[in-house]
Scaffold this active site. Sequence first.
Site, mmCIF file in Angstrom:
data_model
loop_
_atom_site.group_PDB
_atom_site.id
_atom_site.type_symbol
_atom_site.label_atom_id
_atom_site.label_comp_id
_atom_site.label_asym_id
_atom_site.label_seq_id
_atom_site.Cartn_x
_atom_site.Cartn_y
_atom_site.Cartn_z
ATOM 1 N N THR A 669 0.842 -1.192 0.000
ATOM 2 C CA THR A 669 0.000 0.000 0.000
ATOM 3 C C THR A 669 0.881 1.247 0.000
ATOM 4 O O THR A 669 0.443 2.314 -0.445
ATOM 5 C CB THR A 669 -0.942 0.021 1.221
ATOM 6 O OG1 THR A 669 -0.214 -0.428 2.372
ATOM 7 C CG2 THR A 669 -2.129 -0.887 1.013
ATOM 8 N N LYS A 673 0.725 5.098 -1.987
ATOM 9 C CA LYS A 673 0.911 6.413 -1.350
ATOM 10 C C LYS A 673 1.993 7.214 -2.076
ATOM 11 O O LYS A 673 1.862 8.426 -2.281
ATOM 12 C CB LYS A 673 1.270 6.237 0.129
ATOM 13 C CG LYS A 673 0.143 5.602 0.941
ATOM 14 C CD LYS A 673 0.603 5.109 2.303
ATOM 15 C CE LYS A 673 -0.452 4.163 2.880
ATOM 16 N NZ LYS A 673 0.061 3.361 4.004
#
Length: 823
Positions: A669, A673
């Site tokens: 993840t 970002k």
Amino acid sequence: MSQNTVIDISGFKELFLGKLKRHFGRDLEDCTRTQVFRATCLVLRDILAQRLSDSGDEARADGRKLHYLSLEFLLGRSLSKNAFNLGLTETVRRSLDELLAERRAINGGEDKLTGLSFEDFLETEPDAGLGNGGLGRLAACYLDSMTTLGLNATGYSICYEYGIFKQKVIEGGQVELPDPWLEVGDVWLIPRVEEAVTVRFGGRVEERWNSRDNRMEYEHIDYTEVLAVPKDMLISGYGTDKVNKLRLWDAQSPTAIDMSLFSSGQYMKAMEQNAMAQVITKVLYPDDNHFEGKLLRLRQQYFFVSATVQSIVRDHRLKNGTLRNFHLRHVLHINDTHPTLVIPELMRILLDEEGMDWDDAWVIVKHAVAYTNHTVMSEALECWPQNIVEMLLPRIWKVLCGINDRYIALLRAEGHNDYVVGRMAIIWDGEVRMANLCAFACFAVNGVSALHSGILIKSLFELQYQREPFKFLNVTNGVDHRRWLAQVNPGLHGLICGAIGDGYLTHPAELRRLNEFLDDAAFLEQLARVKRENKERLAAYILREQGLAVDPASVFDTQVKRLHEYKRQLLNVLRILRLYDEICADPQKDRIPRTYLFGAKAASGYHMAKRIIRLIHSVAQLVNGDPVVSKVAKVVFLENYRVSVAELLIPASEISEQISTAGKEASGTGNMKFMLNGALTIGTLDGANVEIDEFVGRENIFIFGLTAGEVDRLSREGYSSSSIYSQSEPLRRVFDRLTAGVGPDGAEYGDIASSLLINDTYMLLADFEAYCAVKERAGEKYRDAGAWNRSSLANIAAAGAFAADRSVSQYAEHVWGMKTLDG
Ligand code: 26W
């Protein structure tokens, strides 16, 4: 979507001063920094509490309610989040400025608080570090989206007294220190003593045949009780009145000491109960992707699960009077297998407390629980030793046996052979296999990226998929783009708003419209300026915190994530050592200066991970201490990497390292970002990198290395790292240095070198050349600022696909059967 409670500066100031007086007995002129922080939080908390009670009736209406169970919620800070979501960031900022100016006027001069800004008060807040890494941070991002999308959702976890440890690096070695986050972080928590429940451990189960009702009855006796007290955190959403809750369970002893035990002479037992209760919620297990069958961890899991199910059931009974429609009103979503015991716990309540038949109870459970898998690493799979389950949870053990026996009978009836039964069994070889229980009992099972979900149904759940293909689906992860772009990168947010407005905040796909600016030179220059400012901000932080000067004009190349061999921080390090040799050999060559940033915590018992941290430290000394090399390369290991450091680091990064062995990283993840903040990814075709590559286009990403299929084939056919080593001159030099000693203190890393030669499980050597080549290409591209900035913008424009709003909408539609505001 409306905002009921709009307060202005004078309104905020009045509430703030009221808080100071009533909570702390202080006035503006004599309050402390922490009191200013706390009073600010309490004002926002009150607004949320008011909204929650206003919306109570609506939440009681029909429709399903979602309960998201996770042993981890890596929340980070909440003040900036809540101010942002309530649209009060500027109001709070200006109010605090004015209040401090007034204080100065009253006191007739400067004091400790003079000159402090809103940002300084944000820094007062400790990170709520109730998680290890990806899985915990994902849960936090999803809470924000669930609320923003208007879902009736509650998060549940443990109120750990100590979150993930604070990391100190002393002479290269990681030292773990406790993180007593509640000392200040408790400001967001509302204890609900009146909603406490009790959880039972140990003891025995007596079976009795009830001939009147023709059924077996079970009585749990001689157990030890622990009190579970909820501490609720209110969860805001962006641009909505909706408020949800995160319920954190705290373990307490039901009585200070058990007087009946005490007076019957069982002193030790009386004390034991007390001590056991206290310890359950003391500390978060710092393991990431590594299973250890520890008794305390099982206690934590059952404590958490039992308290959560009891509180959901109690609430349901109050409103419905029966549990027969339970599955029509609730979904219990479990974040990996850690909360799997919800399955037997809900069965226990339906059977023993509600008096239901097994088959009726099973239908309810099967329709109520959904499961997300977050890893295929075999050492992360939870398999509890049968004897400790039996001893700690005797009634749950019997329920598990009941489930397993019926499952095996079913498989046999379907004609499956011993091999198949053995692989799918829930209890086997003295162990309870949690993933198998989830795959059988849950109505939905999903992976977290297209690649990962595909691997799941081909490996771990191959047989389960053949039996019940309809259960399995993919929901690719997403991140809270409001936090990870708008909040942490206000410069970029401003630039985007100027170009396409702020609609992207609630409709992340609108970021696509930035593609209209791909050839707008002025816009790209502004984008570069924002990046440069963020780099300067980070450089100032690194200088302040670690006394290290880095050049904001150099390329910021970042790898931050938990330290794990499969994530291959070591591959990055080997390449830096090769670069060191090359610079020494040809110091005159024109090179783009680069700063290599690392941040990572190692699980306390993970020896190799700690060795790699030490190696990064040695390489930093070698590189930064060399007058020639340090002109074009710097290595920084950022201590105590955590959410709030990520918030500073990600907006300042230009290269995002996502270099795991293909097939091992379920999704990632961090990759999303970085992309949101305009970094270009250097990555393998692993996890969500595959989808990032598809969305952004190959010209805007640096993909290298073996594919998951190739890794698989190579490991089956036999892979030899030593033959690659023997043919590579650069590798030989790097390994020689590891063995002979790295850096001024000459620390030796022969153990790391030989482990790569003997057993290169994660195929670093197989990918080494390709990695070095792709880094060269990235360097060349950086020379062309226009081309680089264009790709950077293309990444931001494509990042809307990786917003948590998208993921949560997919869960709502395809798993939970719930409607979002837009859907
Ligand atoms: C029992 C020990 C243990 C602890 C934590 C086993 C497994 C875990 C987690 C499942 C590990 C984890 O955080 N997995 C990560 O989940 C992210 C969110 O889906 C993914 O993006 C990462 O790829 C995955 O490693």
